[in-house]
Each structure stands twice: as structure tokens, then as C-alpha cells.
Write an enzyme that holds these catalytic residues in place. Structure first.
Site, mmCIF file in Angstrom:
data_model
loop_
_atom_site.group_PDB
_atom_site.id
_atom_site.type_symbol
_atom_site.label_atom_id
_atom_site.label_comp_id
_atom_site.label_asym_id
_atom_site.label_seq_id
_atom_site.Cartn_x
_atom_site.Cartn_y
_atom_site.Cartn_z
ATOM 1 N N ARG A 108 78.902 47.410 -21.467
ATOM 2 C CA ARG A 108 79.048 48.367 -20.493
ATOM 3 C C ARG A 108 80.189 48.218 -19.623
ATOM 4 O O ARG A 108 80.413 49.288 -18.902
ATOM 5 C CB ARG A 108 77.656 48.259 -19.398
ATOM 6 C CG ARG A 108 76.554 48.749 -20.362
ATOM 7 C CD ARG A 108 75.469 48.923 -19.475
ATOM 8 N NE ARG A 108 74.289 49.616 -19.927
ATOM 9 C CZ ARG A 108 73.346 48.861 -20.770
ATOM 10 N NH1 ARG A 108 73.434 47.614 -20.908
ATOM 11 N NH2 ARG A 108 72.320 49.334 -21.256
ATOM 12 N N TYR A 160 63.686 57.586 -33.365
ATOM 13 C CA TYR A 160 63.143 58.081 -34.588
ATOM 14 C C TYR A 160 62.725 59.613 -34.409
ATOM 15 O O TYR A 160 62.664 60.284 -35.382
ATOM 16 C CB TYR A 160 61.815 57.413 -35.336
ATOM 17 C CG TYR A 160 62.412 56.115 -35.858
ATOM 18 C CD1 TYR A 160 63.194 56.270 -36.838
ATOM 19 C CD2 TYR A 160 61.919 54.788 -35.423
ATOM 20 C CE1 TYR A 160 63.706 54.752 -37.677
ATOM 21 C CE2 TYR A 160 62.483 53.519 -35.907
ATOM 22 C CZ TYR A 160 63.315 53.816 -37.054
ATOM 23 O OH TYR A 160 63.933 52.597 -37.637
HETATM 24 C C1 HEM Z 1 67.554 51.301 -39.475
HETATM 25 C C2 HEM Z 1 66.807 50.632 -38.809
HETATM 26 C C3 HEM Z 1 67.307 50.255 -37.277
HETATM 27 C C4 HEM Z 1 67.016 49.248 -36.688
HETATM 28 C C5 HEM Z 1 66.222 47.959 -37.361
HETATM 29 C C6 HEM Z 1 67.321 49.255 -35.350
HETATM 30 C C7 HEM Z 1 67.245 48.023 -34.565
HETATM 31 C C8 HEM Z 1 67.848 48.054 -33.420
HETATM 32 C C9 HEM Z 1 67.679 46.816 -32.066
HETATM 33 C C10 HEM Z 1 67.095 45.883 -32.563
HETATM 34 C C11 HEM Z 1 68.640 47.497 -31.134
HETATM 35 C C12 HEM Z 1 68.604 46.670 -29.931
HETATM 36 C C13 HEM Z 1 70.069 46.040 -29.669
HETATM 37 C C14 HEM Z 1 70.187 45.204 -28.529
HETATM 38 O O1 HEM Z 1 70.345 45.900 -27.515
HETATM 39 O O2 HEM Z 1 70.244 43.914 -28.448
HETATM 40 C C15 HEM Z 1 68.970 48.908 -31.361
HETATM 41 C C16 HEM Z 1 69.685 49.495 -30.283
HETATM 42 C C17 HEM Z 1 69.573 50.994 -30.609
HETATM 43 N N1 HEM Z 1 69.445 51.703 -31.671
HETATM 44 FE FE1 HEM Z 1 68.833 50.999 -33.287
HETATM 45 N N2 HEM Z 1 67.988 50.447 -35.070
HETATM 46 C C18 HEM Z 1 67.621 51.180 -36.034
HETATM 47 C C19 HEM Z 1 68.081 52.166 -36.455
HETATM 48 C C20 HEM Z 1 68.329 53.276 -35.322
HETATM 49 C C21 HEM Z 1 68.505 54.619 -35.383
HETATM 50 C C22 HEM Z 1 68.028 55.405 -36.613
HETATM 51 C C23 HEM Z 1 68.772 55.061 -34.305
HETATM 52 C C24 HEM Z 1 69.077 56.604 -33.691
HETATM 53 C C25 HEM Z 1 68.858 57.758 -34.361
HETATM 54 C C26 HEM Z 1 69.144 53.942 -33.395
HETATM 55 C C27 HEM Z 1 69.496 53.998 -31.988
HETATM 56 C C28 HEM Z 1 69.697 52.880 -31.261
HETATM 57 C C29 HEM Z 1 70.227 52.909 -29.899
HETATM 58 C C30 HEM Z 1 70.363 54.373 -29.234
HETATM 59 C C31 HEM Z 1 70.259 51.898 -29.391
HETATM 60 C C32 HEM Z 1 70.702 51.311 -27.964
HETATM 61 C C33 HEM Z 1 69.679 51.343 -26.998
HETATM 62 C C34 HEM Z 1 70.088 50.737 -25.553
HETATM 63 O O3 HEM Z 1 70.647 51.677 -24.959
HETATM 64 O O4 HEM Z 1 69.856 49.741 -25.659
HETATM 65 N N3 HEM Z 1 68.694 52.971 -33.900
HETATM 66 N N4 HEM Z 1 68.638 49.250 -32.622
#
Ligand code: HEM
Ligand SMILES: [Cu+2]
Length: 463
Positions: A344, A133
Site C-alpha cells: 500500500r 465470487y
Molecule cells: C482461484 C481461487 C482463489 C484463491 C485460492 C484466492 C485466495 C486469496 C487469498 C488467500 C487472498 C489473501 C491474500 C493476502 O492478503 O494475504 C486473496 C486476496 C484477494 N483475492 Fe483472491 N483467491 C482466488 C480467486 C480470486 C478471485 C476469483 C477474485 C476476484 C474475482 C479474487 C480477488 C481477490 C482480492 C480482491 C484480494 C485482495 C483482498 C484485499 O484487499 O486484501 N481472488 N485471494
């Protein structure tokens, strides 16, 4: 911040040739222990964070000086957004600071022999969700305050925008466990609390979609647009600053949908550690954020430099090339993830065996990988176009055009006076945010710390 980034970048680049001096870091963004990087990587990360704290302090001091002169005025909307973002940032980055300073630096220096992977992962994700965020909210700031103006209209509601940022202050941090659904050692109940908070966090994003689209419709109708959806045609799609930001917002809707799948505690097991997750974050950070910032650059750089934007045709098509490329790439990544394509590595080996669960369920992996490659190529072309426009503008002679047209931000249709003053009271919201964090993290962190911070620990595995 420059020194920190340089230190970290050197170690990351050395990852290709670890025999170089300064050591290497192949631990990547999440830098999960027990994978261990050279201390310079962690020190660099810490300096970057400390630098960001100084930036925030500057904003708050500026605000305090302004408040002394203007005791009764509402905080200007953009300022309010910046301050709210930094409240969230201070609260959440404390987690990664503790992780890096108390554990990872001493451990990589050899001062302590072991760290607890679960504890350090938890401290990472305490920060790792809010950091997304910290990327997104500057894009929101642009969508709320710059985009309506570029569309020829006004922001629909200033109070609603403040409510959205307050909700982000409250809810961004107590959700980190949604990245740790598969981690053992965290009670399901705490994961459930994180899931519930995550779904509540969808509310401010849906409010944003409503407010921004309503503002765009207002602008389009001012420009003569009509009809239920016909007004969309009246928007300035040929103006790169507008189209980049508007398309980024559209793509964010898709990213939010895949985020909802990620956030479901049970359905997460289907996609976790598959290439679905990179599909998700290329929509969110790779487009919603990155493309918005390109739009901001098209808008702001001419104003700052007094130079007219060069190569306007290239600039006009660039956002569309980006979105087409990203649609192909991320769609294939999502489908590939569902089919079991890992996140990965091409083919992970466990004890010398190919990992059966990662084998493709349907036989279309190569078709998807082709689609990923085509999409990625288009993204590369689009990035080259963006850089050509920016470098061309930078090298052009100043004063060729009039200093920009944009001036000040028009007031909202429903202005700040329509919202309760309590919305501007950041102290109250910070206090509530801290309470929510204690509810979500107090007991689990206590549980992890109770047997002593280093037990059960792991030595480092340098990578
Ligand atoms: C809109 C609501 C969002 C929800 C509900 C959400 C939810 C999630 C969840 C639960 C994961 C974990 C997935 C996993 O590894 O199993 C994830 C991963 C990720 N999300 Fe989101 N996300 C949202 C928005 C965003 C936004 C706005 C960004 C960036 C600007 C973002 C960037 C990322 C990134 C970089 C990861 C990977 C993290 C890692 O390296 O494991 N997400 N998201
Ligand atoms: Cu998250």
C-alpha cells in the site's frame, strides 16, 4: 443503489480534499476499523447492499412464478446460475450488513465510542471472500453459456456446470479467515479449516477449466479444427466478444495459481501485504472478471440497441492489448511482492524508522516498477479503445446492422436431464451451506462476542 454509490463516491473523492463538505473516506475497499470514514461512506455502502438484495428478491419472485407454471421442468441453466449466485450473496452479505449497521454506522456517528477491530475485520472477511465470487460467477455464467456458442459449439456438460455452482454455494463463505492468517486472536485451527475449504474450492474452478475448454474444443472441431492443440487455431480469435472472454479465462488460470499461494497458511506470510496481492487480484477481478464483461458488452450491446458494433478493428485488438499489459504488470507485481515491495505504501515508517523487512531483498525493484508502469500504460490504452468502441456504437445510428445473430443459447451436449434432480434443490444446498458456515464461524465469533461486543475496543482514527 445509485444513491448509495453516489454517497460513497463523494466521500471517497473528497479524500483528496478532506476540507470539502460531506466528509471523506480514505479507508478503501476493506474499510478496516479503527480507521474511520465519514458516516456517509458506510450509509452509502449499506444502501448499495440493500439494493442488491432487492435485485435478488426480484429474481427469486420471477423464478417462483415460473415454477408455478412449470412444476416439472428443470431450471434453465443460466437461471440456475443466477439463483445460486444470489443464495451465496444473501448468506455472505449478511456479515458485512451486521458490521456496517450494528457497528460502523453508530461508531462513525459517535453513538458508540469503540468497536472491536478483530470482530469487525472478521465480519468483513466473512463477506469479503464471497464477494470475489459474486464478481467471478457472472463471468463463469458467460464462459459456460455464451462462450461455447461464440466458438461455434455447445456446452460440454450442463450437469457439471450445476455441480460447480452448487460447490460455490457451499464453499464460498466458510473460507474468509484465509484473509486473516496474520490476524492475532483467531486460533490456528480455525485458520486451518478455512485453508482446507479454500483448497476444496479450487475443485469447481478446475472443473470449469475442464468443461469450458472441452466446449471450446467441440466448437473448434465443428469449425474444421483438428490436431491435439491445432484446433485452437480454428477458434474465432478475431471476434472481440470471443477473444475477450477466452483470454480472460486463460488469465484466470494464472490468478488461480497465485490464489493457491495466497491460501497456504504458512506461505501466505511471504506475500501478505506485499504488492503480490494486487498482482493476484488484477489477474482475477481485473482481468478474469473485467475483461469478460467487456466481451459480454461486445456481444450484448448490439443486441440490446440494434446497433452494429463500431470500430471493429479497435475492438479486435483491444482484448490482446489488455492481456499483454496485464501480463507485464501483474508479473512484475508478483515478483516485486516476493522481493518485499509493500502493498500500500512506497516506504512505510514505523516509529519514524524505515521498515527493514520491506526493504528489497534483490536490487531489481526499479526494473519491476518500470515494468508495472509499462503494463499499466497498455491497460490504460486498452480501456480507452474499449470506451471508444462503446461510445462509437452508442452514438451510431440504429438499425444499421441486422439485429444480432445470437438468438438463443444452444442446448448442452449433455443436457440437464442427465443430472440428478437434487442438484436443482437450492433449499437443500442452502441448508448445508449454513451448517458449514456455523462450523467455520460459530466458535470463533462466539469467542469474539463472549467478552461483550465492545471489548476490547478502539476509538476511531478518522482518515
Ligand atoms: C482461484 C481461487 C482463489 C484463491 C485460492 C484466492 C485466495 C486469496 C487469498 C488467500 C487472498 C489473501 C491474500 C493476502 O492478503 O494475504 C486473496 C486476496 C484477494 N483475492 Fe483472491 N483467491 C482466488 C480467486 C480470486 C478471485 C476469483 C477474485 C476476484 C474475482 C479474487 C480477488 C481477490 C482480492 C480482491 C484480494 C485482495 C483482498 C484485499 O484487499 O486484501 N481472488 N485471494
Ligand atoms: Cu479470499
Amino acid at each position: 443503489m445509485v444513491v448509495g454509490t453516489t454517497l460513497a463516491a463523494i466521500t471517497i473523492l473528497n479524500g483528496f480534499a478532506p476540507e470539502l463538505p460531506f466528509g471523506s473516506a480514505n479507508v478503501l475497499y476493506t474499510f478496516y476499523p479503527p480507521l474511520q470514514a465519514h458516516p456517509a461512506f458506510y450509509v452509502g455502502a449499506a444502501l448499495l447492499i440493500v439494493g442488491s438484495w432487492i435485485v435478488g428478491a426480484d429474481y427469486f419472485l420471477t423464478y417462483r412464478a415460473w415454477r408455478a407454471d412449470n412444476p416439472d421442468e428443470r431450471i434453465p441453466l443460466q437461471t440456475f446460475m443466477v439463483l445460486a449466485t444470489f443464495v451465496m450473496w444473501y448468506l455472505s452479505s449478511a456479515g458485512v450488513a451486521v458490521e456496517v449497521v450494528a457497528f460502523l454506522i453508530p461508531w462513525s456517528m459517535g453513538w458508540i465510542s469503540q468497536v472491536d477491530p478483530l470482530l469487525t475485520r472478521t465480519l468483513f472477511w466473512y463477506f469479503g471472500h464471497p464477494v470475489v465470487y459474486f464478481w467471478l460467477l457472472p463471468a463463469y455464467l458467460a464462459w459456460y453459456t455464451i462462450l461455447p456458442k461464440l466458438a461455434g459449439g455447445k456446452l460440454f456438460s450442463d450437469p457439471l456446470a450445476r455441480v460447480v455452482f452448487v460447490l460455490f454455494v457451499l464453499l464460498s463463505t466458510p473460507v474468509g479467515f484465509h484473509h486473516q492468517y496474520t490476524d492475532p486472536g483467531i486460533a490456528e485451527g480455525f485458520k486451518f479449516i478455512a485453508m482446507t475449504n479454500t483448497f476444496m474450492l479450487l475443485l469447481p474452478s478446475l472443473l470449469t477449466a475442464f468443461t469450458v475448454v472441452a466446449s471450446l474444443e467441440h466448437g473448434a472441431r465443428q469449425r474444421g479444427g483438428s490436431g491435439y492443440i491445432g484446433w485452437l487455431r480454428a477458434l474465432p480469435w478475431g471476434k472481440p466478444s470471443f477473444s475477450a472472454m477466452a483470454l480472460a479465462g486463460l488469465v484466470f488460470a494464472a490468478g488461480g495459481f497465485s490464489g493457491m499461494i495466497n491460501a497456504g497458511m504458512n506461505i501466505n506470510y511471504l506475500i501478505h501485504n506485499t504488492i503480490w496481492v494486487p498482482g493476484h487480484f488484477h489477474l482475477t477481478v481485473g482481468t478474469a472478471f473485467a475483461l469478460t464483461m467487456m466481451g459480454v458488452a461486445y456481444w450484448l450491446v448490439p443486441q440490446i440497441t440494434g446497433k452494429r458494433l463500431q470500430h471493429r478493428t479497435l475492438a479486435a485488438i483491444q482484448p490482446f492489448v489488455w492481456v499483454i499489459g496485464m501480463t507485464l504488470m501483474s508479473n512484475a507485481m508478483h515478483r516485486g511482492g516476493l522481493a518485499g515491495l509493500p502493498r500500500r505504501t512506497a516506504k512505510p515508517l514505523f516509529r519514524g524508522e524505515g521498515a527493514a523487512p520491506f526493504d528489497p531483498v534483490v536490487g531489481t525493484i526499479s526494473e519491476m516498477q518500470l515494468q508495472i508502469a509499462i503494463g499499466g500504460t497498455l491497460l490504460f490504452v486498452s480501456l480507452a479503445l474499449f470506451l471508444a468502441v462503446m461510445v462509437g456504437t452508442w452514438l451510431s445510428r440504429p438499425g444499421m446492422g441486422r439485429l444480432s445473430v445470437n438468438g438463443s443459447i444452444p442446448s448442452a451436449l449433455s443436457g440437464p436431464a442427465d443430472s440428478p434432480r437434487i442438484l436443482d434443490n437450492l433449499k437443500v444446498w442452502t441448508a448445508i451451506a449454513v451448517v458449514l458456515v456455523i462450523i467455520a464461524y460459530g466458535l470463533p465469533l462466539y469467542g469474539m462476542l463472549a467478552d461483550g461486543v465492545l471489548a476490547p475496543g478502539s476509538p476511531g482514527f478518522p482518515v
